[in-house]
Design a protein around this motif. Structure first.
Motif, PDB file in Angstrom:
ATOM      1  N   PRO A 207       0.894  -1.163  -0.180  1.00  0.00           N
ATOM      2  CA  PRO A 207       0.616   0.263  -0.119  1.00  0.00           C
ATOM      3  C   PRO A 207       0.790   1.100   0.060  1.00  0.00           C
ATOM      4  O   PRO A 207       0.370   2.199  -0.363  1.00  0.00           O
ATOM      5  CB  PRO A 207      -1.028  -0.002   1.298  1.00  0.00           C
ATOM      6  N   GLU A 208       1.804   1.435   0.206  1.00  0.00           N
ATOM      7  CA  GLU A 208       2.789   2.190   0.480  1.00  0.00           C
ATOM      8  C   GLU A 208       3.887   2.921  -0.723  1.00  0.00           C
ATOM      9  O   GLU A 208       3.975   3.338  -1.273  1.00  0.00           O
ATOM     10  CB  GLU A 208       4.179   1.769   1.417  1.00  0.00           C
ATOM     11  N   SER A 209       3.624   1.629  -1.298  1.00  0.00           N
ATOM     12  CA  SER A 209       4.348   1.925  -3.049  1.00  0.00           C
ATOM     13  C   SER A 209       3.357   3.004  -4.045  1.00  0.00           C
ATOM     14  O   SER A 209       3.846   3.330  -4.498  1.00  0.00           O
ATOM     15  CB  SER A 209       4.020   0.520  -3.954  1.00  0.00           C
ATOM     16  N   GLY A 210       1.954   3.362  -3.262  1.00  0.00           N
ATOM     17  CA  GLY A 210       1.321   4.391  -4.589  1.00  0.00           C
ATOM     18  C   GLY A 210      -0.435   3.445  -4.892  1.00  0.00           C
ATOM     19  O   GLY A 210      -0.504   2.602  -4.274  1.00  0.00           O
ATOM     20  N   PRO A 211      -0.409   4.172  -5.003  1.00  0.00           N
ATOM     21  CA  PRO A 211      -2.335   3.720  -6.246  1.00  0.00           C
ATOM     22  C   PRO A 211      -2.249   2.372  -7.239  1.00  0.00           C
ATOM     23  O   PRO A 211      -1.085   2.272  -7.507  1.00  0.00           O
ATOM     24  CB  PRO A 211      -2.573   4.969  -6.370  1.00  0.00           C
ATOM     25  N   VAL A 212      -2.723   2.217  -6.728  1.00  0.00           N
ATOM     26  CA  VAL A 212      -3.275   0.772  -8.246  1.00  0.00           C
ATOM     27  C   VAL A 212      -4.454   0.490  -8.703  1.00  0.00           C
ATOM     28  O   VAL A 212      -5.436   1.474  -8.236  1.00  0.00           O
ATOM     29  CB  VAL A 212      -3.716  -0.817  -6.942  1.00  0.00           C
ATOM     30  N   VAL A 213      -3.868   1.124  -9.977  1.00  0.00           N
ATOM     31  CA  VAL A 213      -5.409   1.163 -10.130  1.00  0.00           C
ATOM     32  C   VAL A 213      -6.204  -0.740 -11.424  1.00  0.00           C
ATOM     33  O   VAL A 213      -5.467  -1.351 -11.343  1.00  0.00           O
ATOM     34  CB  VAL A 213      -5.538   1.301 -12.029  1.00  0.00           C
ATOM     35  N   ILE A 214      -7.311  -0.506 -11.242  1.00  0.00           N
ATOM     36  CA  ILE A 214      -8.296  -1.901 -11.720  1.00  0.00           C
ATOM     37  C   ILE A 214      -8.971  -1.602 -13.245  1.00  0.00           C
ATOM     38  O   ILE A 214      -9.514  -0.225 -12.941  1.00  0.00           O
ATOM     39  CB  ILE A 214      -9.353  -2.079 -10.499  1.00  0.00           C
ATOM     40  N   THR A 215      -9.281  -2.509 -14.043  1.00  0.00           N
ATOM     41  CA  THR A 215      -9.663  -2.289 -15.586  1.00  0.00           C
ATOM     42  C   THR A 215     -11.271  -3.253 -15.568  1.00  0.00           C
ATOM     43  O   THR A 215     -11.115  -4.403 -14.284  1.00  0.00           O
ATOM     44  CB  THR A 215      -9.277  -2.302 -16.577  1.00  0.00           C
TER      45      THR A 215
ATOM     46  N   GLY B 170       0.668   0.651  -9.027  1.00  0.00           N
ATOM     47  CA  GLY B 170       0.723  -1.125  -9.576  1.00  0.00           C
ATOM     48  C   GLY B 170      -0.657  -1.341 -10.534  1.00  0.00           C
ATOM     49  O   GLY B 170      -1.909  -0.203 -10.431  1.00  0.00           O
ATOM     50  N   GLY B 171      -1.160  -2.234 -10.978  1.00  0.00           N
ATOM     51  CA  GLY B 171      -2.808  -2.674 -11.224  1.00  0.00           C
ATOM     52  C   GLY B 171      -3.093  -3.946 -12.248  1.00  0.00           C
ATOM     53  O   GLY B 171      -2.105  -4.764 -11.863  1.00  0.00           O
ATOM     54  N   VAL B 172      -3.750  -3.723 -11.317  1.00  0.00           N
ATOM     55  CA  VAL B 172      -4.606  -5.418 -12.596  1.00  0.00           C
ATOM     56  C   VAL B 172      -6.097  -5.420 -13.499  1.00  0.00           C
ATOM     57  O   VAL B 172      -6.853  -4.277 -13.795  1.00  0.00           O
ATOM     58  CB  VAL B 172      -5.664  -6.219 -11.172  1.00  0.00           C
ATOM     59  N   ASP B 173      -5.819  -5.695 -15.103  1.00  0.00           N
ATOM     60  CA  ASP B 173      -6.442  -5.678 -15.870  1.00  0.00           C
ATOM     61  C   ASP B 173      -6.987  -6.594 -16.793  1.00  0.00           C
ATOM     62  O   ASP B 173      -6.095  -7.409 -17.393  1.00  0.00           O
ATOM     63  CB  ASP B 173      -5.140  -5.008 -16.627  1.00  0.00           C
ATOM     64  N   SER B 174      -8.475  -6.266 -16.496  1.00  0.00           N
ATOM     65  CA  SER B 174      -8.925  -7.617 -17.269  1.00  0.00           C
ATOM     66  C   SER B 174      -9.415  -7.366 -18.883  1.00  0.00           C
ATOM     67  O   SER B 174     -10.342  -8.360 -19.397  1.00  0.00           O
ATOM     68  CB  SER B 174     -10.158  -8.027 -17.079  1.00  0.00           C
ATOM     69  N   VAL B 175      -8.918  -5.795 -19.301  1.00  0.00           N
ATOM     70  CA  VAL B 175      -9.284  -5.723 -21.229  1.00  0.00           C
ATOM     71  C   VAL B 175      -7.703  -5.523 -21.494  1.00  0.00           C
ATOM     72  O   VAL B 175      -8.781  -6.563 -22.705  1.00  0.00           O
ATOM     73  CB  VAL B 175      -9.465  -3.808 -20.527  1.00  0.00           C
ATOM     74  N   GLY B 176      -7.177  -5.337 -21.754  1.00  0.00           N
ATOM     75  CA  GLY B 176      -6.153  -6.114 -22.666  1.00  0.00           C
ATOM     76  C   GLY B 176      -6.140  -4.369 -23.696  1.00  0.00           C
ATOM     77  O   GLY B 176      -7.128  -3.801 -23.328  1.00  0.00           O
ATOM     78  N   SER B 177      -5.343  -5.123 -24.985  1.00  0.00           N
ATOM     79  CA  SER B 177      -5.479  -4.130 -26.041  1.00  0.00           C
ATOM     80  C   SER B 177      -5.334  -2.431 -25.608  1.00  0.00           C
ATOM     81  O   SER B 177      -3.755  -2.586 -24.703  1.00  0.00           O
ATOM     82  CB  SER B 177      -7.102  -4.236 -26.933  1.00  0.00           C
ATOM     83  N   THR B 178      -5.577  -1.788 -26.041  1.00  0.00           N
ATOM     84  CA  THR B 178      -4.933   0.242 -25.779  1.00  0.00           C
ATOM     85  C   THR B 178      -5.061   0.070 -24.672  1.00  0.00           C
ATOM     86  O   THR B 178      -4.271   0.787 -23.921  1.00  0.00           O
ATOM     87  CB  THR B 178      -5.790   0.991 -26.724  1.00  0.00           C
ATOM     88  N   THR B 179      -5.749  -0.267 -23.598  1.00  0.00           N
ATOM     89  CA  THR B 179      -6.391  -0.299 -22.556  1.00  0.00           C
ATOM     90  C   THR B 179      -4.795  -0.565 -21.848  1.00  0.00           C
ATOM     91  O   THR B 179      -4.499   0.288 -20.379  1.00  0.00           O
ATOM     92  CB  THR B 179      -7.780  -0.781 -21.484  1.00  0.00           C
ATOM     93  N   LEU B 180      -4.855  -1.830 -21.498  1.00  0.00           N
ATOM     94  CA  LEU B 180      -3.495  -2.266 -21.071  1.00  0.00           C
ATOM     95  C   LEU B 180      -1.647  -1.365 -21.353  1.00  0.00           C
ATOM     96  O   LEU B 180      -1.045  -0.561 -20.836  1.00  0.00           O
ATOM     97  CB  LEU B 180      -3.431  -3.845 -21.243  1.00  0.00           C
ATOM     98  N   ALA B 181      -2.253  -0.932 -22.553  1.00  0.00           N
ATOM     99  CA  ALA B 181      -0.660  -0.587 -23.652  1.00  0.00           C
ATOM    100  C   ALA B 181      -0.709   0.453 -22.227  1.00  0.00           C
ATOM    101  O   ALA B 181       0.188   1.440 -21.763  1.00  0.00           O
ATOM    102  CB  ALA B 181      -0.903   0.006 -24.937  1.00  0.00           C
TER     103      ALA B 181
END
Length: 328
Positions: free
Chosen positions: A148-156, A218-229
């Motif tokens: 958590p101290e590393s910074g925000p995480v993004v979830i798509t 960091g983040g967790v991506d379930s979308v792929g393509s341009t979103t992941l890029a």
């Protein structure tokens, strides 16, 4: 031999057909454990199999359904006996091996993990493959060193199955969660799961720059393509993104810039052939780290005869959270 209720997918002149029917037990595939299925769930891959939108099914006839929780009826496997409560996810179920949308399933005992004592079969499938995948992604981020101290995480895809569980777990672990969704009407829902911020997925849908402003660790991506890029181009120095889905496509229109200029890591997450040791760890963590009240909020239940009608909705991104399939 007895018959049992099952959804059956068959090859048609054009595409495939799916119907709830009586399935002959003699047609079950090889395996050393027969399970009385109590619950399954509806996942994106199940939607593809049921609608024929992608060639997920690779043998016919097929019983779709990539995950189950139930009770062992018969076993010749040394680890399992009649009455054991078990979970099975992946391993080609619903693709190359007859799956979970049925009253019975026959599988290899090596594919099974014990249902944690603190989870019911319904709760396990409220988590299901989507939640299991989310936890595998979180474990990968933790191995990378994210805290958590590393910074925000993004979830798509945050309002979907993977995203909902990832949001709830990461928020409970103390992370500042940025939830990305194409349904801003779900803002209250996502903040109820613990998201600190909710952003429109359009912020991540334009062609990605090689490097953009650093926004998350960091983040967790379930979308792929341009979103992941875009996620990669916006990840902080030394951060990581765990990729586990392709709802927007299998392509990755990115560059090497995030990797060689910021030391960003792309962590691939596979839940299908994942080793049993990792499965046990993930399920134990889910049993302890996922708030049951939040799990209830993200879940609704349907019957086996409602699954086929729900499939187009999950493909269209219209399903919130998790869908448990109750097997009669």
């Amino acid at each position: 031999m007895a018959t049992f209720k099952a959804i059956r997918v068959d090859k048609a002149v054009k595409g495939t057909t799916a119907a709830l029917t009586e399935f002959d037990e003699a047609e079950l595939m090889e395996g050393d454990v027969t399970v009385r299925v109590e619950c399954s769930s509806l996942n994106y891959k199940d939607g593809l199999a049921l609608t024929g939108k992608a060639p997920v099914v690779r043998r016919f006839p097929m019983i779709p359904g990539i995950d189950l929780a139930g009770t062992v009826e018969q076993s010749s496997h040394p680890q399992w006996k009649a009455g054991d409560k078990v979970i099975c996810t992946g391993w080609g179920m619903g693709e190359t091996h007859l799956g979970a949308y049925a009253e019975k399933a026959r599988v290899k005992g090596d594919w099974l993990v014990a249902l944690p004592q603190t989870l019911s079969a319904r709760e396990a499938m409220a988590i299901g493959t989507a939640g299991f995948t989310a936890m595998l992604a979180i474990l990968a981020l933790e191995r990378h060193g994210l805290t958590p101290e590393s910074g925000p995480v993004v979830i798509t895809g945050a309002a979907g199955g993977v995203g909902s569980v990832a949001t709830a777990v990461l928020a409970r672990l103390g992370y500042h969660v940025i939830a990305s969704t194409g349904r801003l009407s779900e803002t209250d829902y996502l903040k109820g799961l613990g998201a600190t911020e909710v952003i429109d997925r359009n912020e991540l849908s334009a062609p990605a720059k090689p490097l953009a402003k650093e926004r998350w660790a960091g983040g967790v991506d379930s979308v792929g393509s341009t979103t992941l890029a875009n996620l990669l181009s916006m990840t902080r120095y030394g951060g990581a993104i765990a990729a586990c889905g392709l709802a927007a496509g299998m392509d990755l229109p990115s560059s090497v810039a995030p990797f060689i200029l910021r030391g960003v890591c792309l962590l691939g997450i596979d839940s299908v052939m994942c080793p049993v040791t990792s499965r046990k760890l993930a399920w134990n963590r889910l049993a302890s780290d996922l708030d049951r009240a939040k799990l209830t909020e993200i879940t609704h239940e349907i019957a086996l005869d409602q699954v086929i009608a729900q499939a187009p909705q999950i493909i269209a991104g219209q399903v919130r959270g998790r869908v448990v399939v109750k097997i009669p």
